[in-house]
Write an enzyme that holds these catalytic residues in place. Sequence first.
Site, PDB file in Angstrom:
ATOM      1  N   HIS A 144      13.323 -67.053  -7.083  1.00  0.00           N
ATOM      2  CA  HIS A 144      12.555 -67.032  -5.516  1.00  0.00           C
ATOM      3  C   HIS A 144      13.598 -66.088  -5.043  1.00  0.00           C
ATOM      4  O   HIS A 144      15.051 -66.280  -5.392  1.00  0.00           O
ATOM      5  CB  HIS A 144      13.208 -68.578  -4.704  1.00  0.00           C
ATOM      6  N   TYR A 174      12.349 -75.877   4.866  1.00  0.00           N
ATOM      7  CA  TYR A 174      13.566 -75.994   5.731  1.00  0.00           C
ATOM      8  C   TYR A 174      12.841 -76.677   7.095  1.00  0.00           C
ATOM      9  O   TYR A 174      13.318 -75.245   7.910  1.00  0.00           O
ATOM     10  CB  TYR A 174      14.796 -75.250   5.008  1.00  0.00           C
ATOM     11  N   PRO A 234      22.319 -83.127  -0.421  1.00  0.00           N
ATOM     12  CA  PRO A 234      21.463 -82.420  -0.760  1.00  0.00           C
ATOM     13  C   PRO A 234      20.473 -81.068  -0.320  1.00  0.00           C
ATOM     14  O   PRO A 234      20.995 -80.012  -0.887  1.00  0.00           O
ATOM     15  CB  PRO A 234      20.238 -83.509  -1.356  1.00  0.00           C
ATOM     16  N   LYS A 288      23.362 -77.504  -3.688  1.00  0.00           N
ATOM     17  CA  LYS A 288      24.465 -77.218  -4.313  1.00  0.00           C
ATOM     18  C   LYS A 288      24.896 -78.610  -5.793  1.00  0.00           C
ATOM     19  O   LYS A 288      25.641 -77.842  -6.589  1.00  0.00           O
ATOM     20  CB  LYS A 288      25.519 -76.971  -3.574  1.00  0.00           C
ATOM     21  N   TYR A 313      23.860 -69.780  -0.088  1.00  0.00           N
ATOM     22  CA  TYR A 313      22.525 -70.545  -1.137  1.00  0.00           C
ATOM     23  C   TYR A 313      22.703 -69.978  -1.409  1.00  0.00           C
ATOM     24  O   TYR A 313      22.413 -70.697  -3.373  1.00  0.00           O
ATOM     25  CB  TYR A 313      21.451 -70.017   0.316  1.00  0.00           C
TER      26      TYR A 313
HETATM   27  P1  FAD Z   1      24.919 -87.082 -12.886  1.00  0.00           P
HETATM   28  O1  FAD Z   1      23.459 -86.724 -12.656  1.00  0.00           O
HETATM   29  O2  FAD Z   1      25.273 -88.522 -12.465  1.00  0.00           O
HETATM   30  O3  FAD Z   1      25.393 -88.057 -14.582  1.00  0.00           O
HETATM   31  C1  FAD Z   1      26.517 -88.493 -14.756  1.00  0.00           C
HETATM   32  C2  FAD Z   1      25.610 -89.467 -15.860  1.00  0.00           C
HETATM   33  O4  FAD Z   1      26.774 -90.470 -16.457  1.00  0.00           O
HETATM   34  C3  FAD Z   1      24.642 -89.941 -15.888  1.00  0.00           C
HETATM   35  O5  FAD Z   1      23.798 -90.046 -16.332  1.00  0.00           O
HETATM   36  C4  FAD Z   1      24.827 -91.324 -16.094  1.00  0.00           C
HETATM   37  O6  FAD Z   1      23.951 -92.617 -15.739  1.00  0.00           O
HETATM   38  C5  FAD Z   1      26.285 -92.038 -17.035  1.00  0.00           C
HETATM   39  N1  FAD Z   1      27.162 -92.182 -16.604  1.00  0.00           N
HETATM   40  C6  FAD Z   1      27.395 -93.373 -15.478  1.00  0.00           C
HETATM   41  N2  FAD Z   1      28.366 -93.960 -15.518  1.00  0.00           N
HETATM   42  C7  FAD Z   1      28.695 -93.989 -17.477  1.00  0.00           C
HETATM   43  C8  FAD Z   1      29.507 -94.971 -18.015  1.00  0.00           C
HETATM   44  N3  FAD Z   1      30.032 -95.422 -17.346  1.00  0.00           N
HETATM   45  N4  FAD Z   1      29.588 -94.403 -19.400  1.00  0.00           N
HETATM   46  C9  FAD Z   1      28.749 -93.707 -20.125  1.00  0.00           C
HETATM   47  N5  FAD Z   1      27.889 -92.911 -19.121  1.00  0.00           N
HETATM   48  C10 FAD Z   1      27.714 -92.819 -17.638  1.00  0.00           C
HETATM   49  N6  FAD Z   1      21.684 -82.315  -5.660  1.00  0.00           N
HETATM   50  C11 FAD Z   1      20.558 -81.173  -5.690  1.00  0.00           C
HETATM   51  O7  FAD Z   1      20.976 -79.878  -5.462  1.00  0.00           O
HETATM   52  N7  FAD Z   1      18.906 -81.372  -4.626  1.00  0.00           N
HETATM   53  C12 FAD Z   1      18.675 -82.192  -4.824  1.00  0.00           C
HETATM   54  O8  FAD Z   1      17.525 -82.699  -4.514  1.00  0.00           O
HETATM   55  C13 FAD Z   1      19.717 -83.687  -5.085  1.00  0.00           C
HETATM   56  N8  FAD Z   1      18.571 -84.947  -5.441  1.00  0.00           N
HETATM   57  C14 FAD Z   1      19.444 -85.995  -5.987  1.00  0.00           C
HETATM   58  C15 FAD Z   1      19.304 -87.633  -6.282  1.00  0.00           C
HETATM   59  C16 FAD Z   1      19.709 -88.470  -6.548  1.00  0.00           C
HETATM   60  C17 FAD Z   1      18.868 -89.887  -6.307  1.00  0.00           C
HETATM   61  C18 FAD Z   1      20.713 -87.772  -6.584  1.00  0.00           C
HETATM   62  C19 FAD Z   1      22.196 -89.366  -6.872  1.00  0.00           C
HETATM   63  C20 FAD Z   1      21.765 -86.613  -7.266  1.00  0.00           C
HETATM   64  C21 FAD Z   1      20.948 -86.199  -6.439  1.00  0.00           C
HETATM   65  N9  FAD Z   1      21.418 -84.667  -6.443  1.00  0.00           N
HETATM   66  C22 FAD Z   1      20.360 -83.232  -5.791  1.00  0.00           C
HETATM   67  C23 FAD Z   1      22.312 -83.757  -6.906  1.00  0.00           C
HETATM   68  C24 FAD Z   1      22.733 -83.516  -8.272  1.00  0.00           C
HETATM   69  O9  FAD Z   1      21.677 -84.132  -8.969  1.00  0.00           O
HETATM   70  C25 FAD Z   1      23.852 -84.144  -9.038  1.00  0.00           C
HETATM   71  O10 FAD Z   1      24.530 -83.633  -8.894  1.00  0.00           O
HETATM   72  C26 FAD Z   1      24.066 -83.714 -10.439  1.00  0.00           C
HETATM   73  O11 FAD Z   1      23.018 -84.915 -11.169  1.00  0.00           O
HETATM   74  C27 FAD Z   1      25.328 -84.270 -10.867  1.00  0.00           C
HETATM   75  O12 FAD Z   1      25.406 -83.795 -12.822  1.00  0.00           O
HETATM   76  P2  FAD Z   1      26.466 -84.679 -13.521  1.00  0.00           P
HETATM   77  O13 FAD Z   1      26.479 -84.633 -14.520  1.00  0.00           O
HETATM   78  O14 FAD Z   1      27.986 -84.405 -12.671  1.00  0.00           O
HETATM   79  O15 FAD Z   1      26.335 -86.245 -12.745  1.00  0.00           O
HETATM   80  C1  DHB Z   2      15.419 -78.978  -3.957  1.00  0.00           C
HETATM   81  C2  DHB Z   2      16.106 -79.438  -3.565  1.00  0.00           C
HETATM   82  C3  DHB Z   2      16.722 -79.645  -2.612  1.00  0.00           C
HETATM   83  O1  DHB Z   2      18.080 -80.214  -1.664  1.00  0.00           O
HETATM   84  C4  DHB Z   2      17.177 -78.464  -1.848  1.00  0.00           C
HETATM   85  O2  DHB Z   2      17.631 -77.674  -0.464  1.00  0.00           O
HETATM   86  C5  DHB Z   2      16.447 -76.821  -2.440  1.00  0.00           C
HETATM   87  C6  DHB Z   2      15.184 -77.530  -3.514  1.00  0.00           C
HETATM   88  C7  DHB Z   2      14.284 -79.479  -5.090  1.00  0.00           C
HETATM   89  O3  DHB Z   2      14.288 -80.680  -5.506  1.00  0.00           O
HETATM   90  O4  DHB Z   2      13.349 -79.364  -5.259  1.00  0.00           O
END
Ligand code: FAD
Ligand code: DHB
Length: 412
Positions: free
Chosen positions: A75, A203, A294, A298, A385
């Site tokens: 995009h 948005y 979200p 980021k 962004y």
């Molecule tokens: P996570 O993806 O949380 O991964 C952590 C992992 O550790 C998981 O698999 C978990 O099961 C595991 N874990 C937890 N505790 C333990 C333990 N004790 N032992 C072993 N494993 C463990 N970001 C955006 O930019 N846009 C979005 O639309 C967006 N939507 C989101 C929706 C939800 C419901 C959530 C929770 C987050 C969202 N985010 C979004 C944020 C983004 O998804 C996260 O920033 C990203 O997943 C971070 O990755 P991570 O690997 O740090 O953490």
């Molecule tokens: C998506 C999620 C976001 O929070 C955003 O700002 C842009 C895109 C997505 O899920 O595609």
Amino acid sequence: MTVLRTQVAIVGAGPAGLMLGRLLDEAGIESVVIENRNRDYVEARIRAGLLEQGIAELLEAAGVGERMRREGIVHHGIHLQFDGERHHVPLSELAEGRTVVIYGQTEVVKDLIARRLDDGLPLLFDVGEVSVEDFETARPRVRCVHDGAPVEIQCDVIAGCDGFHGVCRPAIERHLRQFSREYPLGWLGILAAVPPSSEELVYAHHDRGFALLTLRSSELSRLYIQCAPDERIEEWPDARIWEELQRRVALDGWSLAEGPVLEKGVTAMRSFVCEPMQHGRLFLAGDAAHIVPPTGAKGLNLALGDVALLAHALAEWFRSGDARALESYSAACLGRVWRAEHFSYWMTSMLHRFGDDPFERQLQLSQLRYVVSSSAAARSLAENYVGLAAGPLGAAGLDGLVAGAGLVAVPR
Ligand code: FAD
Ligand code: DHB
């Protein structure tokens, strides 16, 4: 008891933990990844979907970008909608030609898991009773239970990639400063089997609350509406979600196509940062160390950026014993983290509805008008962004890694 010996024990197989494992393997460093959920759950967990160009390049450089290159959708701009009008923000024109890529977090995670298993590297799902120990010594350990049997992982370093609710940050909490903000907001998100009605993301700021139109493919739409943080999803039958979306994104001469809802859920919003992101031989990365609302897309980008820096620092240390990059890991991350925190907070504040205060709403509209009419204001949004504004360790730092500077091969 099973005893495993490795260089880096990685707790959590989300995007951060899996990508760290991939980058370390590229640098010849051994790791064991443990995850407390099962593979199906981790691969199906729908979350983010937007990658900054630098992060997409990092995935490619790490050898896990092949499907993203084929299926990801590049995009060059987004739309901001308010006051019944839709305004285009040409991100690439404003931010040195840079782009973002739509490619779901689920797909990033699937690609990383497939690669790790193909490479025959240790990845333990469904572990229980995880604890991290002795990280103030040169011989840290991670303990867990796998298949009913106790496991001890002896390692040089522990990487806490276990998300916001994991066990690693609590284990060092008394050494950390923590900064946080709760918002009176949630997002209700759906995945729908219908071609996206807008090619680029929309948005929308609306009196009834924020809405976002995004996508996963030419056949799959992802849509969000602002709701209460404790909203009960049972109170939102599909028809009610579509009705609310239709109201918030309505535009003369354009319509939103509806389709079967495949998945839906509510996410509460918060901002959170801990400082530093390390203590002794325990290093935090991704959501374990920081959370953003979200709105700026980021969270996933920050998580992958952290582990690029951590992999680089660990490669230096294992290769030459030089601990400088490792010691400054946290400082290196936090510049980018705080920039993203501010941007996410700013986007959230500008676009959502916070109560009925007419003064606040006029301020929001004034800011939105400024962003779409001033090239300086639009450039600021665009640079943030696409990830250009993240400071000296933003695009430049990651470009350095992508160019191979960080991925130094270490003899096993
Ligand atoms: P996570 O993806 O949380 O991964 C952590 C992992 O550790 C998981 O698999 C978990 O099961 C595991 N874990 C937890 N505790 C333990 C333990 N004790 N032992 C072993 N494993 C463990 N970001 C955006 O930019 N846009 C979005 O639309 C967006 N939507 C989101 C929706 C939800 C419901 C959530 C929770 C987050 C969202 N985010 C979004 C944020 C983004 O998804 C996260 O920033 C990203 O997943 C971070 O990755 P991570 O690997 O740090 O953490
Ligand atoms: C998506 C999620 C976001 O929070 C955003 O700002 C842009 C895109 C997505 O899920 O595609």
